[in-house]
Scaffold this active site. Structure first.
Site, PDB file in Angstrom:
ATOM      1  N   ARG A   1       9.404  34.100  72.576  1.00 43.56           N
ATOM      2  CA  ARG A   1       9.929  35.168  73.449  1.00 43.56           C
ATOM      3  C   ARG A   1      10.808  34.597  74.557  1.00 43.56           C
ATOM      4  O   ARG A   1      11.712  35.283  75.054  1.00 43.56           O
ATOM      5  CB  ARG A   1       8.766  35.992  74.027  1.00 43.56           C
ATOM      6  CG  ARG A   1       9.208  37.318  74.692  1.00 43.56           C
ATOM      7  CD  ARG A   1       8.004  38.205  74.984  1.00 43.56           C
ATOM      8  NE  ARG A   1       8.333  39.529  75.524  1.00 43.56           N
ATOM      9  CZ  ARG A   1       8.194  39.869  76.812  1.00 43.56           C
ATOM     10  NH1 ARG A   1       7.714  39.010  77.677  1.00 43.56           N
ATOM     11  NH2 ARG A   1       8.519  41.080  77.225  1.00 43.56           N
TER      12      ARG A   1
ATOM     13  N   ILE B   1      13.502  44.299  77.524  1.00 45.12           N
ATOM     14  CA  ILE B   1      12.731  43.799  76.391  1.00 45.12           C
ATOM     15  C   ILE B   1      11.322  44.349  76.620  1.00 45.12           C
ATOM     16  O   ILE B   1      10.768  44.234  77.713  1.00 45.12           O
ATOM     17  CB  ILE B   1      12.785  42.251  76.295  1.00 45.12           C
ATOM     18  CG1 ILE B   1      11.891  41.707  75.183  1.00 45.12           C
ATOM     19  CG2 ILE B   1      12.453  41.566  77.599  1.00 45.12           C
ATOM     20  CD1 ILE B   1      12.111  40.192  74.918  1.00 45.12           C
ATOM     21  N   SER B   2      10.766  45.005  75.607  1.00 50.60           N
ATOM     22  CA  SER B   2       9.497  45.720  75.784  1.00 50.60           C
ATOM     23  C   SER B   2       8.350  44.774  76.105  1.00 50.60           C
ATOM     24  O   SER B   2       8.396  43.583  75.806  1.00 50.60           O
ATOM     25  CB  SER B   2       9.147  46.493  74.509  1.00 50.60           C
ATOM     26  OG  SER B   2      10.211  47.311  74.124  1.00 50.60           O
ATOM     27  N   GLN B   3       7.305  45.352  76.673  1.00 50.83           N
ATOM     28  CA  GLN B   3       6.059  44.631  76.936  1.00 50.83           C
ATOM     29  C   GLN B   3       5.473  44.132  75.602  1.00 50.83           C
ATOM     30  O   GLN B   3       5.446  44.880  74.623  1.00 50.83           O
ATOM     31  CB  GLN B   3       5.101  45.629  77.589  1.00 50.83           C
ATOM     32  CG  GLN B   3       3.780  45.064  77.986  1.00 50.83           C
ATOM     33  CD  GLN B   3       2.807  46.162  78.406  1.00 50.83           C
ATOM     34  OE1 GLN B   3       3.127  47.354  78.364  1.00 50.83           O
ATOM     35  NE2 GLN B   3       1.628  45.750  78.796  1.00 50.83           N
ATOM     36  N   PRO B   4       4.994  42.887  75.540  1.00 51.15           N
ATOM     37  CA  PRO B   4       4.413  42.386  74.288  1.00 51.15           C
ATOM     38  C   PRO B   4       3.339  43.310  73.703  1.00 51.15           C
ATOM     39  O   PRO B   4       3.287  43.493  72.478  1.00 51.15           O
ATOM     40  CB  PRO B   4       3.825  41.028  74.696  1.00 51.15           C
ATOM     41  CG  PRO B   4       4.728  40.561  75.796  1.00 51.15           C
ATOM     42  CD  PRO B   4       5.092  41.814  76.560  1.00 51.15           C
TER      43      PRO B   4
END
Ligand code: SAH
Length: 212
Positions: free
Chosen positions: A33, A59-62
């Site tokens: 990431r 970028i989205s939260q994992p």
């Protein structure tokens, strides 16, 4: 903390948050990431938070990436469409779990950045396109799975129409502040809709972006 230690902590956190699919966890483990976030945020790459990317996008939260990927119920032979390439992080996770991933982004600059990362990481089963993802990709439809990573005001019907029978669409739907992830399964008799998770995504916007 080293990035390996941070990554292990993140994977443990995802497990404790209910992500149980070992293939999904393995894909998250294998995609770096830190290569997808902007330089000033490298140290936070394995924090379980969304981070800014260019063009005011995120970028989205994992956890959300893991949750939506798990919700898709991917198989290794599947052909997948993703809308909203952004940094390409979610695309890379999908590419580790499916046969081929088609991904559409409306910002040329984001798409170019993502393409460079796919090449660096030797992810060769990704096909990219600049365009309005809400229309889908009729030339290569139908898809076994479709994932949308921007929030639609209402269910995008062109995407439902580009699903195979028993195909699954995972999409955040709703106005800002009231979005939830839906899982839509196409059946012979119509569609089944399940409401899975409240979320906050950037909006799905019509048309290709003007970056001049
Ligand atoms: N999956 C991405 C998240 C990016 S945020 C990641 O892992 O980094 C959502 C992205 O959807 C943004 O890059 C935004 O530009 C894009 N987007 C919004 N509306 C779109 C549309 N109609 N077609 C294609 N991309 C769209």
């Amino acid at each position: 903390m080293t990035s390996d230690a941070a990554k292990i902590r993140l994977l443990m956190e995802l497990r404790s948050q209910g992500i149980a699919d070992t293939k999904v966890l393995e894909a998250i483990e294998r995609v770096p990431r830190e290569r997808f976030v902007a330089e000033p945020f490298r140290a936070q790459a394995y924090d379980n938070i969304a981070l800014p990317i260019a063009q005011g996008q995120t970028i989205s939260q994992p956890y959300v990436v893991a949750f939506m990927t798990e919700a898709l119920r991917l198989g290794p032979r599947m052909k997948v469409l993703e809308i909203g390439t952004g940094s390409g992080y979610q695309t890379a996770v999908l590419a580790r779990l499916a046969r081929r991933v088609y991904t559409i982004e409306r910002y040329r600059s984001l798409l170019c950045g993502a393409e460079a990362r796919f090449a660096e990481l030797r992810l060769t089963n990704i096909v990219t396109r600049l365009g309005d993802g809400a229309r889908g990709w009729p030339e290569v439809a139908p898809f076994e799975r479709i994932l949308v990573t921007a929030a639609a005001e209402r269910l995008p019907l062109p995407l439902v129409e580009q699903l195979n029978l028993d195909g699954i669409l995972v999409v955040p739907v709703g106005p800002s502040g009231e979005q939830e992830v839906l899982r839509v399964t196409r059946r012979a008799a119509g569609i089944d809709t399940e409401r899975l998770l409240p979320v906050r995504f950037v909006p799905l916007v019509a048309g290709v972006a003007d970056e001049a």
